[in-house]
Design a protein around this motif. Sequence first.
Motif, PDB file in Angstrom:
ATOM      1  N   LYS A  73      96.597  49.467  67.609  1.00 51.85           N
ATOM      2  CA  LYS A  73      96.601  48.991  66.224  1.00 51.85           C
ATOM      3  C   LYS A  73      96.094  50.080  65.284  1.00 51.85           C
ATOM      4  O   LYS A  73      96.642  50.292  64.189  1.00 51.85           O
ATOM      5  CB  LYS A  73      95.722  47.741  66.129  1.00 51.85           C
ATOM      6  CG  LYS A  73      95.707  47.092  64.751  1.00 51.85           C
ATOM      7  CD  LYS A  73      94.822  45.865  64.773  1.00 51.85           C
ATOM      8  CE  LYS A  73      94.753  45.233  63.381  1.00 51.85           C
ATOM      9  NZ  LYS A  73      93.864  44.061  63.363  1.00 51.85           N
ATOM     10  N   GLU A  74      95.034  50.781  65.710  1.00 52.60           N
ATOM     11  CA  GLU A  74      94.485  51.859  64.878  1.00 52.60           C
ATOM     12  C   GLU A  74      95.500  52.989  64.721  1.00 52.60           C
ATOM     13  O   GLU A  74      95.632  53.565  63.642  1.00 52.60           O
ATOM     14  CB  GLU A  74      93.192  52.400  65.495  1.00 52.60           C
ATOM     15  CG  GLU A  74      92.008  51.455  65.394  1.00 52.60           C
ATOM     16  CD  GLU A  74      91.537  51.263  63.967  1.00 52.60           C
ATOM     17  OE1 GLU A  74      91.733  52.197  63.153  1.00 52.60           O
ATOM     18  OE2 GLU A  74      90.999  50.197  63.662  1.00 52.60           O
ATOM     19  N   TYR A  75      96.228  53.315  65.799  1.00 58.24           N
ATOM     20  CA  TYR A  75      97.245  54.364  65.689  1.00 58.24           C
ATOM     21  C   TYR A  75      98.306  53.973  64.665  1.00 58.24           C
ATOM     22  O   TYR A  75      98.709  54.775  63.821  1.00 58.24           O
ATOM     23  CB  TYR A  75      97.926  54.592  67.049  1.00 58.24           C
ATOM     24  CG  TYR A  75      97.021  55.176  68.108  1.00 58.24           C
ATOM     25  CD1 TYR A  75      95.994  56.052  67.750  1.00 58.24           C
ATOM     26  CD2 TYR A  75      97.188  54.863  69.441  1.00 58.24           C
ATOM     27  CE1 TYR A  75      95.171  56.597  68.722  1.00 58.24           C
ATOM     28  CE2 TYR A  75      96.365  55.397  70.415  1.00 58.24           C
ATOM     29  CZ  TYR A  75      95.346  56.263  70.053  1.00 58.24           C
ATOM     30  OH  TYR A  75      94.528  56.795  70.996  1.00 58.24           O
ATOM     31  N   HIS A  76      98.747  52.735  64.729  1.00 59.26           N
ATOM     32  CA  HIS A  76      99.792  52.274  63.813  1.00 59.26           C
ATOM     33  C   HIS A  76      99.284  52.276  62.370  1.00 59.26           C
ATOM     34  O   HIS A  76      99.966  52.742  61.451  1.00 59.26           O
ATOM     35  CB  HIS A  76     100.239  50.874  64.231  1.00 59.26           C
ATOM     36  CG  HIS A  76     101.395  50.351  63.433  1.00 59.26           C
ATOM     37  ND1 HIS A  76     102.618  50.994  63.373  1.00 59.26           N
ATOM     38  CD2 HIS A  76     101.514  49.249  62.649  1.00 59.26           C
ATOM     39  CE1 HIS A  76     103.446  50.315  62.600  1.00 59.26           C
ATOM     40  NE2 HIS A  76     102.794  49.247  62.144  1.00 59.26           N
ATOM     41  N   LEU A  77      98.071  51.747  62.163  1.00 67.30           N
ATOM     42  CA  LEU A  77      97.495  51.724  60.813  1.00 67.30           C
ATOM     43  C   LEU A  77      97.263  53.131  60.280  1.00 67.30           C
ATOM     44  O   LEU A  77      97.473  53.406  59.092  1.00 67.30           O
ATOM     45  CB  LEU A  77      96.173  50.941  60.820  1.00 67.30           C
ATOM     46  CG  LEU A  77      96.290  49.424  60.949  1.00 67.30           C
ATOM     47  CD1 LEU A  77      94.909  48.796  61.047  1.00 67.30           C
ATOM     48  CD2 LEU A  77      97.048  48.835  59.779  1.00 67.30           C
TER      49      LEU A  77
END
Length: 394
Positions: free
Chosen positions: A18-22
């Motif tokens: 999720k952090e990578y995508h955000l």
Amino acid sequence: MESAIDSARKSPTQVCRKEYHLGQLKAKIAKLRTQLLEPAKGSSGAGEGFEVTKFGHGRVALIGFPSVGKSTLLTMLTGTHSEAASYEFTTLTCIPGIIHYNDTKIQLLDLPGIIEGASEGKGRGRQVIAVSKSADIVLMVLDASKSEGHRQILTKELEAVGLRLNKRPPQIYFKKKKTGGISFNSTLQLTHVDEKLCYQILHEYKIHNAEVLFREDATVDDLIDVIEGNRKYMKCIYVYNKIDVVGIDDVDRLARQPNSVVISCNMKLNLDRLLAKMWEAMGLVRVYTKPQGQQPDFTDPVVLSADRGGCTVEDFCNHIHRSLVKDVKYVLVWGTSARHYPQHCGLAHMLEDEDVVQIVKKKEKEEGGRGRFKSHSNAPARISDREKKAPLKT
């Protein structure tokens, strides 16, 4: 029991994804916003702006929604007349004024009110925010009787154009290279960014050769700010006006918030506290000069600041004249920065407010010298070059 352990093991991986995508989305948004704010190619850019000539030892910009009391505050502090009325958008251009405080001159700018969407150009908001970027600090004037959402809206509009209020630059070293790939290092354990996420953000900016060093546990937004390189970090004081129309509990709550001052322009309440808070935020340093063998001159100080050059003895000499530094032998300092009075200091000594400085210059060497201590002879260096005497007459 096992299912709970398995879910706990899986959850960090999901959070990381999720952090990578955000992180990628934030980088794309920041990149597109920068492209939108850039002027179009081929345009002359000769639009009407609000910029005025810098004057004085510091500059303060008044920012706020329409009809919150900015023009009245300018008139109260500087004596400069700025039209004030009960309708919105009374001020249509930038009106400067001068505050005389502690033997210094501070330029105060009354800017037109900005509205939601100012960063996109609504209500000439871009011109207003561009002028505030040239200021040393920002006074955000708010209506104490209105909701707290106004403060968040103004902060969001300023951050959209690269202004970071009451923040310090992140401790991230970033340097582009021609070859060698991406070098990622950190001096502590990172919880928000890892090497893979940093690579993804850099690739979004089409940067494939760079050196990145984290000296603090920074976030993705901090890394994007460093890559963009056009952010400005400014101090901001939140000024809540019209406290005479709210209750004492609301006034006490607003006054206890960090970087906040409550005032009333209508009843002239707490204006002296506002000036003291402004002086503290600007960090101006007054240095008085002392000619050799005379009393110090306390009428006209040399005003220095960390944002405008620095506060060292070398900066003080450069402020007087650029050629003075090479002639300085040492300086004598009286004041809070000195360990004893007077203290012999060099050019790297850091001065503090209300210090007294006496400059001792190097003595100029005389060309010939005097008496038997003559260092230079007028005689030629070679015997053959000596002037031959006329032969004696017999």
